[in-house]
Design a protein around this motif. Structure first.
Motif, PDB file in Angstrom:
ATOM      1  N   ASN A  29       0.857  -1.179   0.000  1.00  0.00           N
ATOM      2  CA  ASN A  29       0.000   0.000   0.000  1.00  0.00           C
ATOM      3  C   ASN A  29       0.895   1.230   0.000  1.00  0.00           C
ATOM      4  O   ASN A  29       1.472   1.588   1.023  1.00  0.00           O
ATOM      5  CB  ASN A  29      -0.901   0.029   1.229  1.00  0.00           C
ATOM      6  N   GLU A  30       1.009   1.876  -1.150  1.00  0.00           N
ATOM      7  CA  GLU A  30       1.911   3.026  -1.269  1.00  0.00           C
ATOM      8  C   GLU A  30       1.156   4.319  -0.998  1.00  0.00           C
ATOM      9  O   GLU A  30       0.014   4.505  -1.417  1.00  0.00           O
ATOM     10  CB  GLU A  30       2.528   3.068  -2.663  1.00  0.00           C
ATOM     11  N   GLN A  31       1.829   5.241  -0.252  1.00  0.00           N
ATOM     12  CA  GLN A  31       1.252   6.541   0.095  1.00  0.00           C
ATOM     13  C   GLN A  31      -0.155   6.356   0.671  1.00  0.00           C
ATOM     14  O   GLN A  31      -1.134   6.896   0.168  1.00  0.00           O
ATOM     15  CB  GLN A  31       1.229   7.461  -1.129  1.00  0.00           C
ATOM     16  N   ARG A  32      -0.239   5.588   1.733  1.00  0.00           N
ATOM     17  CA  ARG A  32      -1.527   5.227   2.320  1.00  0.00           C
ATOM     18  C   ARG A  32      -1.876   6.170   3.479  1.00  0.00           C
ATOM     19  O   ARG A  32      -1.177   6.224   4.484  1.00  0.00           O
ATOM     20  CB  ARG A  32      -1.499   3.775   2.800  1.00  0.00           C
ATOM     21  N   THR A  33      -2.954   6.921   3.311  1.00  0.00           N
ATOM     22  CA  THR A  33      -3.464   7.813   4.365  1.00  0.00           C
ATOM     23  C   THR A  33      -4.322   7.000   5.314  1.00  0.00           C
ATOM     24  O   THR A  33      -5.200   6.256   4.881  1.00  0.00           O
ATOM     25  CB  THR A  33      -4.284   8.951   3.739  1.00  0.00           C
ATOM     26  N   PHE A  34      -4.090   7.134   6.616  1.00  0.00           N
ATOM     27  CA  PHE A  34      -4.867   6.327   7.552  1.00  0.00           C
ATOM     28  C   PHE A  34      -5.608   7.139   8.612  1.00  0.00           C
ATOM     29  O   PHE A  34      -6.251   6.567   9.490  1.00  0.00           O
ATOM     30  CB  PHE A  34      -3.988   5.252   8.213  1.00  0.00           C
ATOM     31  N   ARG A  53      -0.004   9.935   6.914  1.00  0.00           N
ATOM     32  CA  ARG A  53       0.151   9.136   5.701  1.00  0.00           C
ATOM     33  C   ARG A  53       1.486   8.416   5.729  1.00  0.00           C
ATOM     34  O   ARG A  53       2.545   9.042   5.874  1.00  0.00           O
ATOM     35  CB  ARG A  53       0.058  10.015   4.457  1.00  0.00           C
ATOM     36  N   ARG A  59       1.160  -5.497   3.712  1.00  0.00           N
ATOM     37  CA  ARG A  59       0.084  -6.363   4.213  1.00  0.00           C
ATOM     38  C   ARG A  59       0.358  -7.813   3.843  1.00  0.00           C
ATOM     39  O   ARG A  59       0.548  -8.134   2.659  1.00  0.00           O
ATOM     40  CB  ARG A  59      -1.272  -5.924   3.656  1.00  0.00           C
ATOM     41  N   SER A  62      -4.884  -8.947   2.720  1.00  0.00           N
ATOM     42  CA  SER A  62      -5.472  -7.647   2.406  1.00  0.00           C
ATOM     43  C   SER A  62      -5.939  -6.886   3.637  1.00  0.00           C
ATOM     44  O   SER A  62      -5.936  -5.655   3.652  1.00  0.00           O
ATOM     45  CB  SER A  62      -6.653  -7.833   1.439  1.00  0.00           C
ATOM     46  N   TYR A 159      -8.282   2.231  10.575  1.00  0.00           N
ATOM     47  CA  TYR A 159      -7.105   1.505  11.068  1.00  0.00           C
ATOM     48  C   TYR A 159      -7.325   0.945  12.463  1.00  0.00           C
ATOM     49  O   TYR A 159      -6.936  -0.194  12.755  1.00  0.00           O
ATOM     50  CB  TYR A 159      -5.869   2.407  11.029  1.00  0.00           C
TER      51      TYR A 159
END
Length: 793
Positions: A29-34, A53, A59, A62, A159
């Motif tokens: 998961n690239e550049q994942r804002t949580f 982010r 993971r 998934s 999250y």
């Protein structure tokens, strides 16, 4: 020069792919804002703060993250991102964190505590084996734990919900019989409960045998707490669901719903829960478990003990306190906690303002005159009555009417159609309040007969209908609900903007439940924050409790006359109470027996005083600051000075970064995250002609305050040599920029936008203007140098 983005694209991704992370289920998961970014109020307008982010979240499956990677530019040290990687890993509950500049890789392994430099990323299987070894996850556990959650694109797990689901499932698979999750109201406990059940049910986990779907009981103490989950979140279970009600039971389903009262015994019959074998259920989920189910003397503890062979998950919104110690004693320490303060900080929950309203009766107490008779001709006992006595020992009609008048005025000034819940002392008080509000809003009652409604147990199905319509975001009415205890939990009303306390709330647990009625966000319906309007001092008392998470911040004092109109407003200090006046509560003289009515006790002997008049004499307003901490009740000027000094201890350091246009933009962004709009600050504090830099230095370091015009004239006077370096036509552009700055501020230095307005557009297009300097690059360098010299002037 390579950037962080270059590091990610050119170095990190290829090395991760080489280690086996490129395809599902081992996903990158690239550049994942949580997080959504905290909601802050800047210049009175709600804005989102910066989101968290991660550069990469790795993971194993998934919905089972295991690691986070932070990347830095190649010219930086590989460990420069280690602190951020650690922070994100700990927030996300991950056991592995990595920091890299593309060449070197630093690893933090939380399973061993070892931090080291490595040459390549571990494979997905290697990380799983490390995790499994540290947490005793054998192959039997693996299959159930990694079973996918239900895919809901409209409401993906946040999250913290993902953490809660995975930790609860893992605890059960490791045969922990009692599990506790502490998730604040509004955090989505029902979604978590559903996904736990789905993973276990879908993977055919059973406490008793292999390859058999489990029998699960969802237990609560109110119908709304089981009906909503059954009909909404759990609807995908279809015919596998069954609600035990009306004495009817079934043993052929998988997912059961019940309230304690429907299955418990009483003096006349045994509980129907005994119709189920002790080992019938594999899993029991107890929603709002702090509400008595775990108390040793609780009416429903026997149900949990009957099914003691089942795994039991308690869900609560309240951290451990003296009044809920039994819950924690029964279920044990929580395996995961997510607080109100964290929810607000992440931007998933709404921030709030608290309005403390003080009447003269509540401030000084009330004592009847000798021989004073009540509504029914009874002499009111001579005593001094206070907040806790009103509506329990003596009902004061004028006090209720004063509260209703103030609330009506408040809504008229803010939004007359803002959904509002008013919590009253008892059902009778809720009726009095409803009638008073209806009279004061007769114009709206004429057009909308359900504008204000009472919802208590007395209303039965009619009240349930009002509640349902109130919750429906597309129904305009009812707008105001008056209640006592019925709506403290289980009412998911995402557009509710006002929570009103017209009764004392003694329990912190109940207080948090009440506050939770307003914490839902609905930006699409204009709901970004909510108000707590407190007439009894409950909120002030609870916010002072160190156990409360998510303190309010700002105090304003408003004096209001008996008609509810604000006549004065001033700031007060952090430790101010009611200007030195003690808020008298008086004795609670309830001696006779207690009888439950809608969950509340009442005194059999109660007096009704319909005379006199009650005035609202003071209002204190608290707000949550962008840090989620209590702000000393100071003016914006003091608050700004504090925040600037936090970022820069002295003026020289601030000036050094301010000289760089890029760093200046970062400073403005950081201040905005603190709720300070530096560009609008001058207007806010009555200094519109001041440069933001001078104003910040003045507020933070007591530096002399100059206007933009004064700074511009000093530049022209002191920097003659700089202007002489440029030709006549270029100087004309620079001089016009300085004039624009003096009139309108530093935003006028934005290129090329400013060149499209007068007087610049009269000198040609952007290319032609740039030619005056020898080209675009030379023009930008000249304008940047102009700004540096401007702030050095």
């Amino acid at each position: 020069m390579d950037t962080e983005a270059d590091t990610c694209r050119k170095d990190v991704v290829p090395k991760l792919v080489e280690a086996g992370w490129d395809t599902s289920p081992c996903a990158i998961n690239e550049q994942r804002t949580f997080t959504d970014g905290r909601i802050v109020f800047v210049g009175g307008k709600a804005r989102r703060g910066r989101q968290k982010r991660a550069d990469f979240i790795l993971r194993y499956r998934s919905d089972f993250p295991v690691a986070v990677v932070e990347a830095k530019a190649k010219y930086k040290h590989a460990a420069d991102g280690l602190q951020q990687a650690r922070e994100y890993a700990e927030i996300l509950g991950l056991k592995f964190a990595y920091s890299t500049n593309g060449r070197e890789i630093f690893e933090v392994d939380y399973t061993t505590g070892i931090e080291r430099e490595i040459s390549s990323y571990p494979s997905p299987e290697e990380l799983w084996l490390r995790l499994a070894a540290s947490e005793n996850l054998d192959d039997k556990i693996k299959g159930h734990l990694l079973s996918p959650t239900y895919p809901d694109k409209s409401k993906p797990l946040r999250y913290y919900q993902e953490i809660a689901v995975n930790r609860a499932v893992q605890a059960i698979l490791r045969e922990r019989k009692r599990v506790l999750l502490t998730l604040c109201t509004g955090a989505g406990k029902t979604s978590v409960a559903f996904q736990i059940c789905w993973k276990l049910w879908n993977s055919a986990w059973s406490a008793k045998s292999k390859n058999r779907r489990p029998k699960i009981l969802f237990l609560a103490d109110r119908n709304v707490l089981v009906d909503d989950p059954k009909d909404k979140d759990f609807s995908v279970f279809g015919d596998a669901r069954f609600k035990i009600t009306g004495g009817e039971i079934s043993k052929g389903r998988d997912i059961y719903f019940a309230i304690y009262q429907a299955i418990a015994g009483n003096e006349t019959r045994d509980g129907i829960y005994k119709d189920y074998a002790k080992d019938f259920f594999d899993l029991i989920i107890v929603d709002e478990c702090h509400r008595g189910s775990a108390r040793e003397d609780g009416n429903w503890r026997e149900i949990l003990e009957w099914f003691d062979q089942a795994y039991q998950i308690g869900m609560t919104a309240t951290p451990k306190r003296e009044d809920n110690a039994d819950t924690y004693s029964y279920f044990g320490d929580p395996i995961y906690e997510y607080s109100l303060a964290q929810g607000i900080s992440d931007g998933f929950l709404a921030p709030y303002r608290v309005h403390r309203i003080i009447s003269d009766f509540d401030a000084a107490g009330w004592r009847p005159t000798k021989g004073e008779l009540d509504r029914y001709g009874r002499e009111i006992p001579d005593s001094e009555y206070g907040t806790r006595d009103f509506e329990r020992v003596v009902a004061v009609r004028s006090r209720t009417e004063a509260f209703a008048a103030h609330l009506t005025a408040f809504m008229a000034q803010t939004d007359r159609f803002a959904k509002t819940i008013v919590f009253c002392v008892n059902q009778e008080h809720a009726l009095e309040m409803r009638n008073a509000l209806a009279r004061l809003n007769a114009d709206l009652m004429k057009e909308y007969p359900d504008y204000v409604c009472r919802v208590t147990s007395d209303e039965g199905d009619i009240g349930a209908g009002h509640r349902s319509n109130f919750q429906d975001i597309d129904n305009r009415t009812p707008v105001i609900l008056t209640t006592s205890h019925l709506l403290t939990t289980g009412v998911d009303a995402p557009t509710c903007k006002n929570i009103v306390l017209a009764r004392v709330v003694g329990s912190m647990s109940e207080f948090k439940q009440i506050i939770g009625r307003g914490t839902r966000l609905r930006p699409d319906y204009g709901k970004l924050a909510f108000n707590i309007i407190d007439y009894t001092g409950t909120a002030t008392e609870k916010f002072a409790d160190p156990a409360f998470d998510g303190d309010p911040i700002r105090e304003l004092e408003e004096t209001i006359d008996e008609n509810g109109e604000i006549v004065a407003e001033t700031d007060v200090t952090e430790d101010a109470d009611t200007n030195g006046e003690e808020v008298h509560t008086g004795p609670v003289d309830i001696i006779d027996g207690v009888l439950p009515v809608d969950g509340e006790p009442y005194a059999p002997r109660k007096y009704y005083y319909d005379g006199g008049s009650v005035e609202i004499i003071r209002q204190l307003v608290y707000e949550l600051d962008p840090d989620g901490k209590k702000l000393a009740c100071r003016h914006l000027t003091e608050y700004t000075g504090d925040k600037v000094r936090t970022l820069y201890p002295n003026a020289s350091e601030l000036r050094k970064d301010w000289l760089d246009p890029v760093r200046r933009a970062e400073i403005l962004e950081r201040l905005e995250e603190k709720g300070i709009d530096a560009e609008a600050l001058g207007e806010s504090v009555g200094k519109p002609e001041a440069d933001p830099f001078d104003l910040l230095c003045h507020l933070a370091y007591n530096a002399p305050l100059r206007t933009r015009r004064e700074r511009a004239e000093r530049l022209r006077k002191d920097e003659v040599d700089f202007f002489a370096e440029h030709g006549t036509e270029a100087r004309e552009v620079l001089d016009a920029l300085i004039e624009k700055y003096a009139e309108h501020g530093a935003a006028q230095f934005t290129l090329p936008d400013v060149l499209e307005i007068p007087p610049f557009n009269g000198w040609g297009n952007v290319v032609e203007i740039a030619a005056r300097f020898g080209g675009g690059k030379a023009m930008r360098e000249a304008v940047n140098e102009l700004q540096k010299r401007l702030y050095n002037a």
